[in-house]
Design an enzyme around this catalytic site. Structure first.
Site, mmCIF file in Angstrom:
data_model
loop_
_atom_site.group_PDB
_atom_site.id
_atom_site.type_symbol
_atom_site.label_atom_id
_atom_site.label_comp_id
_atom_site.label_asym_id
_atom_site.label_seq_id
_atom_site.Cartn_x
_atom_site.Cartn_y
_atom_site.Cartn_z
ATOM 1 C CB VAL A 1 9.832 -6.101 20.333
ATOM 2 C CG1 VAL A 1 11.203 -5.528 20.397
ATOM 3 C CG2 VAL A 1 8.670 -5.144 20.094
ATOM 4 C CG LEU B 1 9.193 -3.397 15.635
ATOM 5 C CD1 LEU B 1 7.868 -4.087 15.830
ATOM 6 C CD2 LEU B 1 10.354 -4.543 15.537
ATOM 7 C CE LYS C 1 7.556 2.268 21.761
ATOM 8 N NZ LYS C 1 7.722 1.080 21.776
ATOM 9 C CB CYS D 1 2.256 0.150 21.252
ATOM 10 S SG CYS D 1 3.408 -1.053 21.458
ATOM 11 C CE LYS E 1 -0.067 -2.129 12.507
ATOM 12 N NZ LYS E 1 1.047 -1.225 12.408
ATOM 13 N NE ARG F 1 -1.071 -7.907 21.710
ATOM 14 C CZ ARG F 1 0.078 -8.210 22.073
ATOM 15 N NH1 ARG F 1 0.694 -8.036 23.150
ATOM 16 N NH2 ARG F 1 1.065 -7.910 21.196
HETATM 17 C C1 UDX Z 1 7.012 -5.175 23.093
HETATM 18 C C2 UDX Z 1 7.476 -4.593 24.516
HETATM 19 O O1 UDX Z 1 8.161 -5.325 25.005
HETATM 20 C C3 UDX Z 1 6.560 -3.565 24.932
HETATM 21 O O2 UDX Z 1 6.776 -3.114 26.207
HETATM 22 C C4 UDX Z 1 6.385 -2.448 24.111
HETATM 23 O O3 UDX Z 1 5.473 -1.669 24.304
HETATM 24 C C5 UDX Z 1 5.770 -3.295 22.947
HETATM 25 O O4 UDX Z 1 6.523 -4.336 22.267
HETATM 26 P P1 UDX Z 1 5.801 -7.374 22.357
HETATM 27 O O5 UDX Z 1 6.921 -7.903 21.538
HETATM 28 O O6 UDX Z 1 4.646 -6.801 21.423
HETATM 29 O O7 UDX Z 1 6.099 -6.162 23.582
HETATM 30 O O8 UDX Z 1 5.398 -8.326 23.430
HETATM 31 P P2 UDX Z 1 4.396 -9.869 23.174
HETATM 32 O O9 UDX Z 1 4.415 -10.144 21.906
HETATM 33 O O10 UDX Z 1 3.428 -9.743 24.035
HETATM 34 O O11 UDX Z 1 5.628 -10.942 23.637
HETATM 35 C C6 UDX Z 1 6.267 -11.043 24.733
HETATM 36 C C7 UDX Z 1 6.970 -12.131 24.941
HETATM 37 O O12 UDX Z 1 7.696 -12.197 26.130
HETATM 38 C C8 UDX Z 1 6.020 -13.494 24.988
HETATM 39 O O13 UDX Z 1 6.519 -14.594 23.866
HETATM 40 C C9 UDX Z 1 6.214 -13.917 26.247
HETATM 41 O O14 UDX Z 1 5.807 -15.482 26.450
HETATM 42 C C10 UDX Z 1 7.528 -13.591 26.642
HETATM 43 N N1 UDX Z 1 8.049 -13.531 28.225
HETATM 44 C C11 UDX Z 1 6.642 -12.777 28.959
HETATM 45 C C12 UDX Z 1 9.041 -14.183 28.773
HETATM 46 O O15 UDX Z 1 9.682 -14.682 28.158
HETATM 47 N N2 UDX Z 1 8.931 -13.765 30.320
HETATM 48 C C13 UDX Z 1 8.211 -13.262 30.972
HETATM 49 O O16 UDX Z 1 8.409 -13.081 32.111
HETATM 50 C C14 UDX Z 1 6.875 -12.759 30.519
HETATM 51 C C1 UDX Z 2 2.946 1.792 17.063
HETATM 52 C C2 UDX Z 2 3.999 2.713 16.796
HETATM 53 O O1 UDX Z 2 3.673 3.288 15.250
HETATM 54 C C3 UDX Z 2 5.341 2.121 16.778
HETATM 55 O O2 UDX Z 2 6.228 3.227 16.587
HETATM 56 C C4 UDX Z 2 5.306 1.734 18.158
HETATM 57 O O3 UDX Z 2 6.563 0.823 18.250
HETATM 58 C C5 UDX Z 2 4.331 0.768 18.571
HETATM 59 O O4 UDX Z 2 3.146 1.275 18.573
HETATM 60 P P1 UDX Z 2 1.454 -0.207 16.000
HETATM 61 O O5 UDX Z 2 0.665 -0.233 17.065
HETATM 62 O O6 UDX Z 2 1.973 -1.600 15.463
HETATM 63 O O7 UDX Z 2 2.690 0.750 16.028
HETATM 64 O O8 UDX Z 2 0.768 0.314 14.673
HETATM 65 P P2 UDX Z 2 0.354 1.658 13.784
HETATM 66 O O9 UDX Z 2 0.749 1.344 12.739
HETATM 67 O O10 UDX Z 2 1.145 2.719 14.740
HETATM 68 O O11 UDX Z 2 -1.017 1.959 14.175
HETATM 69 C C6 UDX Z 2 -1.622 2.115 15.330
HETATM 70 C C7 UDX Z 2 -3.130 2.079 15.378
HETATM 71 O O12 UDX Z 2 -3.624 3.503 15.074
HETATM 72 C C8 UDX Z 2 -3.860 1.264 14.443
HETATM 73 O O13 UDX Z 2 -5.055 0.740 15.172
HETATM 74 C C9 UDX Z 2 -4.052 2.106 13.184
HETATM 75 O O14 UDX Z 2 -5.330 1.679 12.482
HETATM 76 C C10 UDX Z 2 -4.248 3.568 13.896
HETATM 77 N N1 UDX Z 2 -4.158 4.584 12.938
HETATM 78 C C11 UDX Z 2 -2.897 4.632 12.502
HETATM 79 C C12 UDX Z 2 -4.989 5.400 12.663
HETATM 80 O O15 UDX Z 2 -6.366 5.065 12.951
HETATM 81 N N2 UDX Z 2 -4.828 6.368 11.799
HETATM 82 C C13 UDX Z 2 -3.640 6.703 11.216
HETATM 83 O O16 UDX Z 2 -3.160 7.687 10.345
HETATM 84 C C14 UDX Z 2 -2.610 5.770 11.628
#
Ligand code: UDX
Ligand code: UDX
Length: 441
Positions: free
Chosen positions: A11, A156, A210, A267, A328, A335
């Protein structure tokens, strides 16, 4: 504007790159290797289109990355984007959020000019933003008129992150006051070329928005999977045809009705668990629908392995190919991937498991069974002499390669298509082919 983004994950980086079109973005992260990579113009995550934009943002000095002990300087908007993983009981682990907020308030004199906005983008339970930020401002005796507080969820999808960030369906802004909400709207409007709807609401509504969005999307998937289970008992019926007929009703919409191996990722599983925990533990109410979504999803990997066992009872000691490790297509993220559970079930049955993924070499597989499987990005090596194959992730390469070629060097021709990527007409006569939502041969 000067923007500080805390957390350079999927993100943080994606939003940072998009906003650096018109703002100066500083990404702060605790991970030194990540910070170094970004400052060298190298994108630490796999996301189509992002590496080039990140490189030019860094070389044009619109974006930089820093560590917590670096000085930052005054900022106009701070967005917290660190992860919020699940605790073992399903509750939301807010420790990274709290660390980030502590850091911001330790540096508040350095960051604050006349007016600044502090916001959370990470998914957090309702009430978190108010309790952790607004209350802190009053505890520290900071003039409340100098800091605007918002919660601004991010929707996203990994694999389509850049597209979703550049062309969001909507931007939700939960704010304690109108001034903060208007500034954040402007921050986005100047960077996005695409007209977007802004939906402004209370902080707590935005926090829940969300969870409710993700829960509804997961509901569609689990519903489609349950319907697929029914359809598999009906000769000549096909879930894909049915969902096309269903999804074209504008009240339903066609997306997220694809049945298959179930949902994974960072997520959906964590947010469903989080909302269940909030409802049952904090509010003491029952949430049978959320529980059912989770339960239906948790059996999808078992279903794929049961399909295989229907074709061949004894897989002990036999080579089984698993296609796809990412949760996916389009991402190197494993994860909560359904593939991990499929692999575990196969190992429990003493199978020799080979796994193919086109991004295999980039994957970090922190799993207890990493050493017990063979992971490769060589499709032929993975399938050669296999006694069966289970396809879990719908990578394009599998469809492009085609069933004939995929199964050519397999020892026994058993193919379990967990994502329904092949049509009936593509199935070779000599192949035992079982798929989701269609009566098994
Ligand atoms: C995001 C959101 O923040 C989460 O709550 C949402 O549900 C999904 O998207 P994401 O961007 O996927 O999470 O997180 P991730 O890719 O795990 O990255 C988190 C980053 O934060 C890492 O680079 C980690 O090093 C950093 N981090 C973590 C800090 O800088 N400080 C901390 O204390 C912990
Ligand atoms: C999801 C939400 O879509 C996004 O809005 C939020 O910010 C983060 O969580 P993401 O997890 O990146 O995004 O992927 P997404 O495309 O939503 O797929 C999630 C999972 O659902 C995948 O494992 C995918 O294979 C599965 N999926 C999706 C299905 O099994 N069937 C579908 O029709 C769509």
């Amino acid at each position: 504007m000067r923007l500080l983004i805390v957390g350079a994950g999927y993100v943080g980086i994606t939003i940072g790159v998009v906003l650096s079109e018109t703002h100066h973005v500083t990404l702060l992260d605790v991970d030194k290797s990540r910070v170094d990579m970004i400052n060298q113009g190298i994108c630490p995550i796999h996301e189509e289109g992002l590496p080039d934009l990140l490189k030019s943002a860094v070389s044009n000095e619109k974006m930089r990355a820093i560590l917590p002990n670096n000085s930052i300087g005054q900022q106009d908007v701070i967005l917290i984007c660190v992860g919020t993983p699940s605790n073992t009981d399903g509750s939301v682990n807010l420790s990274y959020i709290m660390n980030s907020i502590d850091l911001i308030f330790q540096k508040i004199n350095e960051l604050l000019s006349d007016y600044m906005i502090i916001g959370i983008k990470s998914t957090v339970p309702p009430g978190t933003t108010r309790t952790l930020i607004l209350n802190r401002i009053s505890e520290l005796g900071i003039n409340p008129g100098s800091i605007g507080v918002i919660f601004n969820p991010e929707f996203l999808r990994e694999g389509r992150a850049l597209y979703d960030a550049q062309k969001p369906d909507r931007i939700v802004i939960g704010a304690a006051d109108k001034k903060a909400a208007d500034i954040v709207q402007k921050m986005y409007e100047t960077s996005l070329t695409h007209q977007t709807k802004f939906v402004k609401m209370s902080i707590e509504s935005a926090e829940l928005c969300k969870y409710v969005s993700n829960s509804f999307l997961a509901t569609k998937i689990s519903f489609a999977n349950e319907m697929a289970n029914i359809v598999e008992n009906v000769s000549n019926a096909d879930i894909e045809e049915i969902m096309l007929g269903v999804g074209l009703d504008s009240r339903i919409a066609p997306s997220f009705l694809a049945s298959g191996a179930g949902y994974g990722g960072s997520c959906f599983p964590k947010d469903i668990d989080g909302l269940i925990h909030i409802a049952e533990n904090d509010y003491k109410i029952e949430v049978p629908i959320l529980r059912a979504i989770k339960s239906v999803n948790s059996f999808r990997p078992d279903k794929l392995v049961n399909m295989l066992l229907k074709a061949n009872q004894n897989i002990s000691g036999k080579k089984i190919a698993v296609l796809g490790l990412a949760y996916k297509p389009g991402t190197d993220d494993t994860r909560e991937s359904p593939s991990l559970k499929v692999i575990k079930l196969l190992l429990d049955l003493n199978a020799e498991v080979w796994v193919h993924d086109p991004l295999a070499l980039k994957m970090k597989l922190n799993s207890e069974f990493s050493s017990m499987i063979k992971i490769s990005d060589n499709l032929e090596a993975c399938l050669k002499d296999a006694c069966a194959c289970i396809l879990v992730t719908a990578w394009n390469i599998y469809e492009q390669t085609g069933l004939d070629t995929l199964t050519k060097f397999m020892k026994d021709k058993i193919f379990i298509d967990g994502r329904r990527i092949f049509s009936r007409s593509e199935i070779p006569d000599n192949l035992i082919y079982y798929t989701i939502g269609r009566k098994w041969q």
